[in-house]
Design a protein around this motif. Structure first.
Motif, mmCIF file in Angstrom:
data_model
loop_
_atom_site.group_PDB
_atom_site.id
_atom_site.type_symbol
_atom_site.label_atom_id
_atom_site.label_comp_id
_atom_site.label_asym_id
_atom_site.label_seq_id
_atom_site.Cartn_x
_atom_site.Cartn_y
_atom_site.Cartn_z
ATOM 1 N N THR A 1 0.817 -1.222 0.000
ATOM 2 C CA THR A 1 0.000 0.000 0.000
ATOM 3 C C THR A 1 0.852 1.273 0.000
ATOM 4 O OG1 THR A 1 -0.125 0.046 2.425
ATOM 5 C CG2 THR A 1 -1.839 -1.186 1.248
ATOM 6 N N TRP B 1 -0.226 4.056 -2.305
ATOM 7 C CA TRP B 1 -1.402 4.779 -1.813
ATOM 8 C C TRP B 1 -0.977 5.820 -0.783
ATOM 9 C CZ3 TRP B 1 -6.026 4.740 -3.979
ATOM 10 C CH2 TRP B 1 -6.412 3.635 -4.757
ATOM 11 N N THR B 2 -0.034 5.435 0.075
ATOM 12 C CA THR B 2 0.481 6.383 1.067
ATOM 13 C C THR B 2 1.099 7.587 0.375
ATOM 14 O OG1 THR B 2 0.925 4.593 2.637
ATOM 15 C CG2 THR B 2 2.086 6.678 2.987
ATOM 16 N N ILE C 1 -10.041 7.190 1.367
ATOM 17 C CA ILE C 1 -8.949 6.363 0.841
ATOM 18 C C ILE C 1 -7.949 6.046 1.942
ATOM 19 C CG2 ILE C 1 -7.001 6.315 -0.759
ATOM 20 C CD1 ILE C 1 -8.673 8.009 -2.677
ATOM 21 N N PHE D 1 -8.788 3.074 4.321
ATOM 22 C CA PHE D 1 -8.715 1.703 3.820
ATOM 23 C C PHE D 1 -7.397 1.336 3.151
ATOM 24 C CE2 PHE D 1 -13.285 2.862 3.726
ATOM 25 C CZ PHE D 1 -13.768 1.889 4.596
ATOM 26 N N ARG D 2 -6.608 2.322 2.741
ATOM 27 C CA ARG D 2 -5.451 2.014 1.904
ATOM 28 C C ARG D 2 -4.095 2.434 2.479
ATOM 29 N NH1 ARG D 2 -6.567 -1.885 -1.720
ATOM 30 N NH2 ARG D 2 -8.595 -1.528 -2.708
ATOM 31 N N VAL D 3 -4.071 3.030 3.653
ATOM 32 C CA VAL D 3 -2.809 3.468 4.249
ATOM 33 C C VAL D 3 -2.581 2.699 5.543
ATOM 34 C CG1 VAL D 3 -1.542 5.416 5.238
ATOM 35 C CG2 VAL D 3 -2.993 5.761 3.227
ATOM 36 N N ARG D 4 -1.391 2.155 5.735
ATOM 37 C CA ARG D 4 -1.113 1.387 6.948
ATOM 38 C C ARG D 4 -0.529 2.289 8.035
ATOM 39 N NH1 ARG D 4 4.298 -2.429 6.442
ATOM 40 N NH2 ARG D 4 5.750 -0.830 5.733
#
Length: 529
Positions: A15, A18-19, A188, A191-194
């Motif tokens: 991910t 995305w970050t 976003i 759901f998409r960044v850790r």
């Protein structure tokens, strides 16, 4: 939790892109809001009946809270989770943007801009640390290239985007514009960044935050108010004294708290950390005010509306975009001192070309300044962002980034206040000492000069009436242009000072050993590109 080269941390995250996207988008939006308001100021001035000082506060309320909360945000993020804190910052920024668009007077607008700056501070401090956690080696250079390009593109396209929204809708839409983008980005991010954090990070230094806030706020407030209150008035001197006193108290607190301090003074034992902080502060003190006044010149002297003025910034936009990409690719190949010394020197050289402008020039007289200064600004951003993080160990990257961003925003806030006050004084001196100023008398001439600084030259001339109108118009134009040239020369001087510091102080060998494995920390020689 961060540990010594944990394998899970070193494994590429699926991910991570995305970050990068969320960080770049957030950074673009928050930097956009530093420059997007420039072309909207005449409309804000007319809509809210604001003074020149009010217009300065539209910029500085935002830059001020950006500077104040950056380091605290970095510390909170390291301790409580970078994703979580970044998301909170994005939410605050988005809600405050909506409130700015709904503001009914200049005071409310400035107050909401200050809140917006808090959200921006969080994003700006935490974003580079998130990238540093997610990317390593050559990919990290790519990430910071994108990050730097987002910063440069936002500053460069701000006038164009602001002009488009202001002319087609209204100045309020430069703030409404942020709302739907912010909502999508928040979803976003969920759901998409850790998440990443450092539970061993120290708690927030609240005494340091309070004393630093008062010191910086008093400094900027005194500088903005001084042209009206008087530079030697009791009001101004008291504020400056308070700023110095609280700054001294802040430094005493930081020294006593050691590693737990908001500004860990141990960072400043590293010459390159000192160098990048000073270059960021002084360079930006010259760069952002120049955009403020270039926009003012296009609208107040050349009579362009917001869209027309914004469109004229395209040469700057293109120059920054191209050189931003090139600069990012040079990280690891060209010493940072070369990049960060050359960039402000090129910018300053471009600003000197603004001395060619006249009250009735064609707008193309600005093109050399836009292109050359744009090259310098584009080179600067990726390299500054990389050094700000790489000069510290990874566990402290959030704090290090926050401190550097603080210096940058202090430069913007004090630069706009200081150069703005200088410009205002030069207009007043020139106009009151003119033949027309003598006929009006000191008090009326000074009042007229304040209006000229705010962009109301035509209204001032109309009040003169008859034969006096043309004389007042001519004297006002002369006063404005003399002040404009002097202010831009001050901005150029700041750029050259930043360049000198960059060349002399920044050293690749001072970077932390974990920084970009492809950079050799023991040499400052240029390698083949």
């Amino acid at each position: 939790m961060e540990g010594p080269r944990m394998s899970a941390e070193r494994a590429p995250s699926p991910t991570r892109w995305w970050t990068l996207g969320i960080v770049a988008l957030g950074t673009f939006m928050l930097m956009l809001d530093l420059s997007v308001v420039a072309v909207a100021l005449p409309d804000i001035h007319e809509s809210l009946r604001s003074s020149f000082a009010d217009l300065q506060w539209v910029f500085d309320a935002y830059a001020l809270t950006l500077a104040i909360f950056l380091v605290a945000a970095g510390s909170l993020a390291d301790r409580h989770g970078r994703k979580k804190v970044f998301q909170v910052g994005f939410a605050v920024f988005t809600i405050a943007s909506l409130a700015c668009g709904l503001a009914g007077d200049a005071t409310a607008l400035s107050a909401f801009r200050a809140i917006q700056g808090v959200g921006a501070a969080i994003m700006f401090a935490v974003g580079p640390a998130m990238l540093s956690h997610e990317f390593h080696g050559k990919e990290r250079a790519t990430a910071f290239t994108v990050f730097g390009a987002a910063v440069g593109l936002a500053v460069a396209t701000g006038p164009l985007i602001g002009g488009s929204l202001t002319s087609s809708l209204s100045w309020r839409w430069i703030f409404y514009f942020n709302v739907p983008i912010g909502v999508i980005a928040l979803l976003i991010g969920i759901f998409r960044v850790r998440e990443s954090m450092n539970r061993r990070a120290h708690p927030t230094d609240w005494p340091g935050l309070v004393t630093f806030s008062i010191a910086l706020g008093a400094l900027v407030f005194a500088t903005i108010r001084a042209p009206e209150e008087g530079w030697t008035s009791a009001f101004t001197l008291t504020l400056y004294a308070a700023s110095i006193g609280f700054l001294g108290l802040f430094l005493a607190i930081e020294r006593r708290m050691g590693e737990r301090a908001m500004f860990d003074l141990a960072f400043f034992r590293n010459p390159t950390f000192v160098g990048i902080s000073l270059v960021a502060m002084i360079g930006n003190a010259g760069a952002l005010p120049s955009i403020f006044f270039e926009t003012s010149y296009l609208q107040n002297m050349l009579g362009m509306d917001a869209w027309e003025a914004g469109l004229r910034f395209l040469p700057l936009t293109i120059a920054m975009f191209v050189t931003g990409a090139i600069s990012g690719s040079l990280i690891g190949k060209v010493p940072f001192r070369i990049l960060l010394g050359t960039a402000p020197a090129v910018m300053a050289t471009g600003l000197l070309f603004l001395n060619m402008t006249k009250a009735d020039s064609a707008w193309t007289v600005l093109v050399p300044a836009f292109v050359i200064a744009g090259f310098g600004m584009g080179i600067f951003n990726p390299a500054r962002a990389a050094v700000a993080v790489e000069v510290a160990e990874p566990a402290k990257s959030g704090v290090a980034s926050g401190i550097n961003e603080t210096f940058q925003q202090v430069g913007i806030a004090v630069g706009i206040a200081g150069v703005g006050a200088f410009f205002q004084n030069r207009v007043a001196d020139s106009f009151t000492n003119s033949e027309v100023g003598g006929q009006l008398g000191h008090d009326k001439a000074d009042e007229a000069a304040q209006a000229i600084s705010s962009g109301s030259l035509e209204a001032v001339a109309q009040e003169g009436g008859g034969a006096m109108r043309d004389q007042m118009l001519s004297a006002g134009q002369d006063a404005y242009m003399a002040a404009f040239h002097s202010a831009m020369n001050v901005c150029a001087a700041l750029g050259f000072i930043a360049a000198l510091i960059g060349f002399l102080v920044i050293r690749t060998k001072d970077l932390h050993r974990s920084a970009m494995p492809d950079i050799r920390p023991t040499t400052d020689r240029v390698t083949a590109v």
